[in-house]
Structure formats: C-alpha cells, structure tokens
Design a protein around this motif. Structure first.
Motif, PDB file in Angstrom:
ATOM      1  N   ASN A  60       0.819  -1.224   0.000  1.00  0.00           N
ATOM      2  CA  ASN A  60       0.000   0.000   0.000  1.00  0.00           C
ATOM      3  C   ASN A  60       0.851   1.272   0.000  1.00  0.00           C
ATOM      4  O   ASN A  60       0.569   2.229   0.723  1.00  0.00           O
ATOM      5  CB  ASN A  60      -0.939   0.008   1.211  1.00  0.00           C
ATOM      6  N   LYS A  61       1.903   1.259  -0.829  1.00  0.00           N
ATOM      7  CA  LYS A  61       2.803   2.407  -0.826  1.00  0.00           C
ATOM      8  C   LYS A  61       3.525   2.531  -2.162  1.00  0.00           C
ATOM      9  O   LYS A  61       3.530   1.614  -2.988  1.00  0.00           O
ATOM     10  CB  LYS A  61       3.843   2.262   0.288  1.00  0.00           C
ATOM     11  N   PRO A  76       3.069   6.613   1.751  1.00  0.00           N
ATOM     12  CA  PRO A  76       2.244   5.557   2.341  1.00  0.00           C
ATOM     13  C   PRO A  76       0.751   5.776   2.092  1.00  0.00           C
ATOM     14  O   PRO A  76       0.345   6.708   1.380  1.00  0.00           O
ATOM     15  CB  PRO A  76       2.570   5.702   3.829  1.00  0.00           C
ATOM     16  N   ASN A  77      -0.063   4.896   2.680  1.00  0.00           N
ATOM     17  CA  ASN A  77      -1.530   5.017   2.681  1.00  0.00           C
ATOM     18  C   ASN A  77      -2.119   5.055   1.283  1.00  0.00           C
ATOM     19  O   ASN A  77      -2.975   5.884   0.962  1.00  0.00           O
ATOM     20  CB  ASN A  77      -1.951   6.261   3.476  1.00  0.00           C
ATOM     21  N   PRO A  79      -3.832   2.249  -0.639  1.00  0.00           N
ATOM     22  CA  PRO A  79      -4.287   0.850  -0.614  1.00  0.00           C
ATOM     23  C   PRO A  79      -4.336   0.205  -1.999  1.00  0.00           C
ATOM     24  O   PRO A  79      -5.046   0.661  -2.885  1.00  0.00           O
ATOM     25  CB  PRO A  79      -5.689   0.935  -0.002  1.00  0.00           C
ATOM     26  N   SER A 100      -8.743   2.949  -2.588  1.00  0.00           N
ATOM     27  CA  SER A 100      -9.319   4.231  -2.173  1.00  0.00           C
ATOM     28  C   SER A 100     -10.291   4.781  -3.201  1.00  0.00           C
ATOM     29  O   SER A 100     -10.778   5.913  -3.037  1.00  0.00           O
ATOM     30  CB  SER A 100      -8.204   5.259  -1.930  1.00  0.00           C
TER      31      SER A 100
END
Length: 657
Positions: A60-61, A76-77, A79, A100
């Motif tokens: 997820n990055k 990051p963050n 998905p 997302s």
C-alpha cells in the motif's frame, strides 16, 4: 578567474554508478539495491528530479529512489496502489489506487501525496496514463472495466466515467501515452491494441487490432516518445518482441530473443529498445539499437547471486534522457532495483598481449586492441599501468592512442623482475562503455655489465641527483660517457661527462632534476668487450601549492583543519605551479557523504605566465557540506609531458549557515 560548481559536482557525483563489462555483447551491472517492497506493480522515472517511483500493491505504498537505487522517500496510505504515470512536465506522478477509489497525485518536488481525485464508489482504478492534458484511468472489476478521465488543471475537476460507451474489458487494459495519443493494450491469451486521439476530452478511435503473429500472450507494451511506434512483449514465434506502427497497427519488425516470450518492453528517447524475459536459466535483458533486429547488448543474472535472476513483468524503464535503464528483479534475495548505466553504449572488449618472458631493464613491446561493434572516435586513448614488485598498486605509463582499427601499442623497460602486469583501460565515451584488459610478463633478473642507477625514481622539483654508471669487468677500455636528455623538444641531449670509472667501476654525475630526464651511459667497447648502453629515466615533480581565501575562519573537524565558509560564499583558490608553455593544472574536488569521500569530475585550468591559476568555487547554497580540493599536474593531460604527475595538498572546505 574561472568558476567550478559544488552543486553540479554533487549532482554528477551521486547520480553515477559503474558498470562492469564482460565480453562483447554481454554485460552485468554492478548496481543492485534492495527494495523495501513486498510486491511489484509498476515503475516510472522522473528525469527532472532524478527519481524512480515504484509501486508496492501489497504494501500500500510507493517507494521513491534516487538514480543510484537508494531509497529517498516513501509515499504511504495508498491501498492496493497499482499503475503509475508521470506528467509531461514531471511535476506529478499519478498513481491508480483501487483501494481508495481514487487516482492520487504525488508531487515530485517533495515526493508526497499532494491531491486525491475520487473516481466514485467501487470504481477501483487500476491503470493510469496522462495524455492530451487529462489523466486517463481504467476502472472497474472483472468482467467489466471502463475508461475514465479528468483534467487536473481544474481546481475541482469533474471526473468523467464510461468514456467509451458500450465498450468494456474483462481485465483492465494497460495504458500508455505520448502527446495526444492514448494506447490501450489488452494482456493475456487474446491480446489487442486500440489507439485513440485524445486531443479533446472525448477519445476518438484511430485504429484497433493486433498484427498477425503477435496476438497471443502480450505481457507488456511500450510506446515511443513520438507516439509513432509500439513494441509489444508478446508471443511471437520464434521468440521475439514485436515492432508495430501506431497509425495502422501493422507489424514493422521483431526483436529476436533466445529462450522465451518477452514480458517487459521499454523504448529509450533515441529509439533504443529493451526487452526482458522470465528466464531463470538464460539471458534476462536484451537491448536493441534503433532499426536493429539483433541485440547489441544482453544482461544475464545467474542464479544464486544477490538480487536473483528474474526481471519482473513490466519491470523495465528508461531514464527520460536515455542515460540509464532501470530494472526491477525478483527471485533470489529480491526484489532489487538494478541500475544499468551503459545500456545505450556499445560494449567494448579490451585485450593486451605482452611477451611471455623478458629481461629485466630491457625494453619490451606490448600490443593491444579494443573491439566493439561501433568504430572508435579519432584520438581515442587507453591508460596504461604497470604493476610489479616495486609498484604493487600500479604505476602509470601514461596514455596511448588507439588506431582506427582499435589497435594500440607501447614500449616499456621493466625496472623490477618477477611477474609484471600491463593493464590498459579505456574510459569509454558517448557511445562506448568502459573496458580493460591485461597481460603478465615473466621478467628475468640478470646482472648487466653496464648499469645506471635511479631508473624510475621520482624527485622533487630542482633536486640535485647523483647518477652513477657502474661498469663490470672489461678487457682494457674503462671509459664511459654519460648523456642527459631532458623531456621536451626545447632541451637537446647533452654530454655531461666522459671519463674513466674508478676502482669500483663507477662514474658519477649530478643532474638538476627540473624535468623528467633520460640519462644514458655509453660504453664504446674494446677488443674483447662489446659495446653497451644503459639508460635510466628519472622523473621530476613540479612545484605546486594552493592558497584559500574568502573563508571566515579555520577550525578542525576531527583532526583535520577546515576552511569555514558561509553556504552562499564562493571560495577562491589560487594555485601556484612550475610554469611551462601551455601547462594546465587539474582542479580536483571531492565531496564527503556518509563517511566516504567521493570524486567529482575534475577540470583543467590554464596557468598564467606567472604560474598562477585562480578558481572561484561556486558555493552550494546549503549548509553541512564538506568538500576538499587539490591542484595537480597530470603527465600528458596538463598540456605537456615534461614532468611527472604531482598532486598538491588537499584543502578542506566546510559550508555552514
């Protein structure tokens, strides 16, 4: 006053890695950096900031590295982040983030997520491209994927979905773009391509289909920078990637590989094509020059080596300027980012041939050759080094010019017996990679009847050196002549002394060593003793010193004294060196980084008739930078060859706020 730039030196320094070249047509990159990812999705390259962006769907990055493969940032963050696409102005990298329901814009100046463009609930965008001023993405789930887009220039852009009404795909097609051209490519058993004009917000189909023989198992495809050519990593028979004309999707050629179907393709700005295979036991990467159907360079990564031997599918990307090819590899010890610096340069093989045996203090001849599929520029040179008992780290023998056929030759008089190794190194040029070759001679150690000391010795400028000729047993004649021949056409050979040797067989003279000098002892012979000549070449350094100004203080870091400068203050360095017409000083600079000193490219600056050279070193504009410089005279490169290579003392510089 001349200027040298610290910031430029830093940029060149930390974007460079070396390539170890093997035989012609095959090479292995020595740069393979571990990637902190658990899966691989896609890769794109930012040529403005010299960064590589790699997506990790499972992690997820997005991981960001520099051109040497060092990780410099993580976004990051994200998905399930999949595909990546960089904007033409390199300001943003767009990432398809299905978890997302968004496309995320990563700002390249900071490598941070700057904006999220929601594409709608359960849309799950998976592939992305930038064309015609819009960001295009494929969204949906099996068995129905569709095309959407938005204009990132709008403050709050309206996202358009289902832009090809009535058309859906089982899997999300790969998207590639150039200018106003958008190409959709379906992977898998029944592959296909569709070319669209997206100069407006509504895509207009130009051509759809796939050339015969290239319809099966397309794993990847690349679009040229001008949008006119596609290279498909597909299942041709025999094994080959396919060249396709974008206008009518006709096959225009193939790129033959040896042991399997290509699963990655990338096209450099100059048209050089790279393809990779899933090849655990064979060659991994093939590189083709524009218009060629046979590779001019291949890369093989043997099993069990660091980084493994398998290039990931869709795992190739060129730097926008074509200077580097990046490859993501998995397998043993991976994943790794491999940086191939010389992928667009022709490989070179260097060979050196010396006699198997030779006598000590006797001249021997060495030949060599550079071999490449491309001819060498006129005036190309190799650097020759001799390694022996007296010089275990090697002694430079200068440079030798390479002929039009790639051949070169030189002579040497080995001063020491035992194994003597001659190494020739070619530094490479714009179209050729570096190469080196060597050969070893078994040199005898017999006693000569006439000898002359000081051969190969190196002295300070102006040193008074005593040369002694020693004559062995002779019949009657005990007279020896000693001649001196200073390097340089302006100094003639001169008889220094003629006379009888003393009771120990010696005759001595003193030479003022202001230049490299060949001293010759000549014995004319007699009725029972043959003539004999002995030569000794001694070397003289130049005088060199450097003064520093514009600093605000001096101080020690550890045990080393530094000149301290404010970060925007330009140091001025004045070099004084023994003058010779046309002479230049080499200005060398190194930068301290993570516990090591790294070389930047040196520059040469002319001496004034007073023997001085003043250089202004442009400040880096940032604090915490440690650098050091020294001025050197380099035999053969500083404008003449009358003295020996001499390095001045290092001057240490520290830039603060």
């Amino acid at each position: 006053m001349r200027t040298r730039t610290v910031s430029t030196a830093l940029a060149v320094l930390f974007s460079s890695t070396a390539l170890a070249v093997g035989t012609t047509g095959s090479a292995m990159a020595d740069s393979a950096k571990a990637l902190p990812i658990s899966s691989y999705g896609d890769m794109t390259v930012d040529g403005v900031h010299k960064r590589v962006y790699i997506s990790d769907p499972s992690g997820n990055k997005v991981v960001v590295t520099d051109y040497a493969g060092k990780v410099v940032a993580t976004v990051p963050n994200l998905p399930g982040v999949q595909d990546l696409a960089i904007a033409p102005d390199s300001r943003s990298v767009y990432a398809a983030v299905p978890g997302s329901d968004a496309v995320v814009a990563i700002e390249t100046a900071t490598s941070t997520a700057a904006a999220r463009y929601g594409t709608g609930e359960n849309t799950r965008p998976q592939t992305v491209a930038v064309a015609g001023g819009r960001v295009w993405f494929m969204y949906g789930d099996q068995p129905s994927h569709h095309l959407g887009s938005f204009d990132p220039a709008q403050g709050s852009p309206e996202v358009a979905l289902d832009q090809l009404p009535g058309i859906g795909w089982y899997d999300a097609p790969e998207l590639e773009s150039a200018g106003n051209t958008l190409v959709l490519g379906v992977h898998g058993t029944w592959s296909g391509l569709a070319v669209y004009d997206v100069s407006t917000s509504t895509p207009v189909l130009r051509k759809q289909g796939m050339p015969s023989g290239a319809t099966n198992y397309m794993n990847d495809f690349a679009l040229s920078a001008d949008g006119k050519k596609i290279v498909a990593a597909s299942g041709e028979s025999p094994y080959a990637a396919t060249a396709i004309n974008t206008d009518d999707l006709t096959r225009t050629g193939g790129y033959r590989v040896e042991a399997g179907n290509p699963d990655s393709a990338a096209i450099a700005p100059d048209g050089t094509v790279a393809v990779s295979l899933y090849a655990p036991y064979d060659k991994d990467i093939y590189v083709f020059k524009p218009g060629a159907t046979a590779p001019y360079r291949t890369y093989t990564y043997a099993q069990g080596t660091a980084g493994g031997d398998i290039i990931s599918s869709r795992g190739l990307a060129w730097a926008p300027d074509g200077t580097k090819l990046f490859a993501v590899s998995g397998g043993y010890g991976g994943p790794f980012l491999r940086v191939l610096d010389d992928a667009t340069r022709f490989p070179v093989k260097a060979t050196v041939s010396a006699p198997a045996k030779a006598a000590r203090a006797k001249k021997l001849n060495v030949t060599g050759k550079l071999t490449s599929d491309k001819s060498f520029p006129a005036g190309s040179k190799v650097t020759v080094t001799r390694t022996d008992i007296d010089s275990p780290k090697g002694k430079s023998l200068g440079t030798k010019t390479v002929g039009s056929s790639g051949a070169f030759s030189f002579s040497d008089t080995p001063p020491a017996g035992g194994n003597v190794t001659y190494t020739a190194r070619y530094a490479g040029d714009a179209t050729h990679a570096p190469a080196s070759g060597k050969d070893t001679v078994a040199v005898s150690r017999t006693t000569t009847s006439l000898s002359l000391n000081r051969n190969g010795a190196l002295y300070s400028y102006g040193a008074d050196v005593s040369f002694t000729a020693h004559l062995g047993k002779t019949y009657k004649n005990r007279t020896v002549e000693i001649w001196a021949d200073p390097f340089g056409a302006d100094k003639p050979k001169k008889l220094l002394k003629k006379g009888k040797v003393n009771s120990k067989g010696n005759l001595s003279v003193t030479v003022d060593m202001t230049r490299d000098t060949t001293v010759t002892a000549v014995y004319a012979g007699d009725a029972r003793s043959g003539s004999k000549t002995a030569k000794s070449t001694a070397y003289a350094k130049v005088k060199v010193s450097t003064s520093v100004s514009k600093h605000y203080k001096t101080g020690k870091i550890g045990s080393t004294t530094y000149y301290w400068f404010h970060k925007n203050t330009d140091p001025v360095l004045t070099t004084s060196m023994t003058y010779y017409k046309g002479r230049q000083q080499r200005f060398g600079i190194q930068v301290y980084y993570q516990g090591r000193w790294y070389d930047a490219d040196p520059e040469y600056f002319a001496l004034g008739s007073n023997g001085k050279s003043v250089v202004r070193l442009e400040a880096p504009g940032q604090s915490g930078i440690r650098a050091r410089m020294r001025s050197s005279y380099i035999n053969g490169s500083s404008g003449d060859s009358v003295n020996s290579t001499t390095h001045g003392a290092w001057k240490y510089l520290y830039f603060t706020k």
